[in-house]
Design a protein around this motif. Sequence first.
Motif, mmCIF file in Angstrom:
data_model
loop_
_atom_site.group_PDB
_atom_site.id
_atom_site.type_symbol
_atom_site.label_atom_id
_atom_site.label_comp_id
_atom_site.label_asym_id
_atom_site.label_seq_id
_atom_site.Cartn_x
_atom_site.Cartn_y
_atom_site.Cartn_z
ATOM 1 N N ASP A 67 -54.631 36.571 32.354
ATOM 2 C CA ASP A 67 -53.545 37.381 32.986
ATOM 3 C C ASP A 67 -52.255 36.515 33.513
ATOM 4 O O ASP A 67 -51.088 36.764 33.278
ATOM 5 C CB ASP A 67 -53.742 38.461 33.967
ATOM 6 C CG ASP A 67 -54.624 39.602 33.299
ATOM 7 O OD1 ASP A 67 -54.377 39.776 31.965
ATOM 8 O OD2 ASP A 67 -55.697 40.046 34.189
ATOM 9 N N SER A 68 -52.695 35.302 34.370
ATOM 10 C CA SER A 68 -51.718 34.723 34.869
ATOM 11 C C SER A 68 -51.952 33.315 34.641
ATOM 12 O O SER A 68 -51.294 32.386 35.255
ATOM 13 C CB SER A 68 -51.714 34.876 36.584
ATOM 14 O OG SER A 68 -53.162 34.557 37.006
ATOM 15 N N ALA A 69 -52.754 32.777 33.594
ATOM 16 C CA ALA A 69 -52.826 31.359 33.303
ATOM 17 C C ALA A 69 -53.421 31.190 31.793
ATOM 18 O O ALA A 69 -53.978 32.463 31.229
ATOM 19 C CB ALA A 69 -53.989 30.939 34.114
ATOM 20 N N ASP A 70 -53.319 30.185 31.553
ATOM 21 C CA ASP A 70 -53.614 29.695 29.842
ATOM 22 C C ASP A 70 -53.983 28.601 29.802
ATOM 23 O O ASP A 70 -53.446 27.601 30.492
ATOM 24 C CB ASP A 70 -52.749 30.268 28.858
ATOM 25 C CG ASP A 70 -51.472 29.598 28.990
ATOM 26 O OD1 ASP A 70 -51.297 28.489 28.467
ATOM 27 O OD2 ASP A 70 -50.484 30.500 29.418
ATOM 28 N N TYR B 201 -49.888 27.842 34.623
ATOM 29 C CA TYR B 201 -50.373 28.855 35.707
ATOM 30 C C TYR B 201 -48.977 29.625 36.360
ATOM 31 O O TYR B 201 -48.057 28.875 36.447
ATOM 32 C CB TYR B 201 -50.937 27.967 37.036
ATOM 33 C CG TYR B 201 -51.321 29.031 38.090
ATOM 34 C CD1 TYR B 201 -52.272 30.111 37.862
ATOM 35 C CD2 TYR B 201 -50.761 28.925 39.380
ATOM 36 C CE1 TYR B 201 -52.397 30.984 39.086
ATOM 37 C CE2 TYR B 201 -50.943 29.704 40.647
ATOM 38 C CZ TYR B 201 -52.087 30.825 40.275
ATOM 39 O OH TYR B 201 -52.154 31.402 41.508
ATOM 40 N N ARG B 202 -48.999 30.988 36.324
ATOM 41 C CA ARG B 202 -47.911 31.902 36.682
ATOM 42 C C ARG B 202 -48.428 32.609 37.904
ATOM 43 O O ARG B 202 -49.028 33.833 37.679
ATOM 44 C CB ARG B 202 -47.507 32.710 35.511
ATOM 45 C CG ARG B 202 -47.292 31.853 34.306
ATOM 46 C CD ARG B 202 -46.787 32.618 33.179
ATOM 47 N NE ARG B 202 -48.251 33.276 32.514
ATOM 48 C CZ ARG B 202 -49.145 32.562 31.847
ATOM 49 N NH1 ARG B 202 -49.070 31.398 31.513
ATOM 50 N NH2 ARG B 202 -50.266 33.239 31.472
ATOM 51 N N SER C 225 -43.686 29.295 37.659
ATOM 52 C CA SER C 225 -44.730 29.034 36.825
ATOM 53 C C SER C 225 -44.876 27.338 36.954
ATOM 54 O O SER C 225 -43.928 26.648 37.142
ATOM 55 C CB SER C 225 -44.623 29.319 35.306
ATOM 56 O OG SER C 225 -43.334 28.568 34.898
ATOM 57 N N ILE C 226 -45.811 26.934 36.606
ATOM 58 C CA ILE C 226 -46.223 25.636 36.464
ATOM 59 C C ILE C 226 -46.992 24.998 35.349
ATOM 60 O O ILE C 226 -48.111 25.787 35.056
ATOM 61 C CB ILE C 226 -46.934 25.038 37.924
ATOM 62 C CG1 ILE C 226 -46.924 23.553 38.073
ATOM 63 C CG2 ILE C 226 -48.150 25.778 37.888
ATOM 64 C CD1 ILE C 226 -47.374 23.043 39.470
#
Length: 409
Positions: free
Chosen positions: A127-130, A165-166, A172-173
């Motif tokens: 959901d907030s990372a990949d 990472y969001r 986001s980074i």
Amino acid sequence: MKSKMQGLGFVSGLLLAGATTTGQAAVTEDLSKAVSDGSVKLDFRYRFEQVDQEGIDKDAEASTLRSRITVQSGNLQGFHALAEVDNVTVIGSERYNSTANGKTDYPVVADPKGTNINQVYLKWQGDSADATYGRQRILHSNQRFVGGVGWRQNEQTYDGFRANYRPGEAFSIDYSYVYRVHRIFGPDKGANPPEISGNNHFLYADWTIAEGHKLGAFGYFLDFDPRGGYRDGQTVDLSSDTYGVEYTGNFSALNLRAAYARQSDAGDSARRYDADYYLLEGGFKVSGFTLTAGYEVLAADNGVGFATPLATLHKFQGWADKFLATPDDGIEDLYFGLGATAGKFKLGAVYHDFQAEDSSEDFGKELDLVATLPVNEQFTVQFKYATFDADSDRYSDTDKLWLTLQLKL
């Protein structure tokens, strides 16, 4: 080829391993769905490129076809796999210097023929990372520092690990560890290395400070290894540490971009320098036209120019590609652009004035023209032309003409 097949097997094994926590029946069902939800895409891009370069008697005429097949699985517990293979074929006679065919009596068109695995990776999406592991495309911001060089028939891709990472919608980074860069000069060995290896770290963070306004911060830490048969200037001396910030803003009809970076030598590079980069660009839309003006500087120090070896360089400092390597006395690029539409055609023109940053030398002027016709969603036709008029003995007058036909299925 054996190592490439092992890579594909490794990705497939990881994809299957992601499902081991479920029951046997569930694994079979999920795997079947991942296959049925997968996709196969085809991309064919034909290009004719002609180069007339002062000082070389023969004109280059490169007629090439890039054929690409991309296979992607569906989702399996947050994971999916992708494999992409490219083939570049010469249509007709090979009347150009591809940098790998030894035809140095022609101007360079850096599109060597051959077949290679362009991408092969396993990706997890949350959901907030990949996170992605394998050979992949990495494009940061406008690709001024890290890009894919998608203009050339053989794309630049990267072997390594990437994570995003969001924590929220506004921030986001993006971090990547890259141990090998597959360059546009492959897949076979030629005048330039088809790949360079090392321990490289890319870091990019962006923050939406208000609607239409973004701040970006980046750090690129390149530490390349020497490679037998190639000069240090093509490998280890490309090592550097670069820190920078950029801003993009939209004020109704006005768009702004500004950037600053500082670069110094790193790793085992024999170069010793600290150089700056800065950019200021504005675009204004009025009555169907887009007017652009910009000033970009890659400074020099101690006889070394600020370098961007992983950039999509064709996008910057003129399409004639006269400044793929920054001059030892740096470069200043003052440019003006005009964009418009005429029916389905998208038209553009850019004028450049190039000068040295650390000396009084005038490098030359360039005019770039483009017309793009998206016939439909699958087929596009593009005409491009670039003419560089040299004001320095270090460079040569050059005219380039392109016709590109692209079909995506």
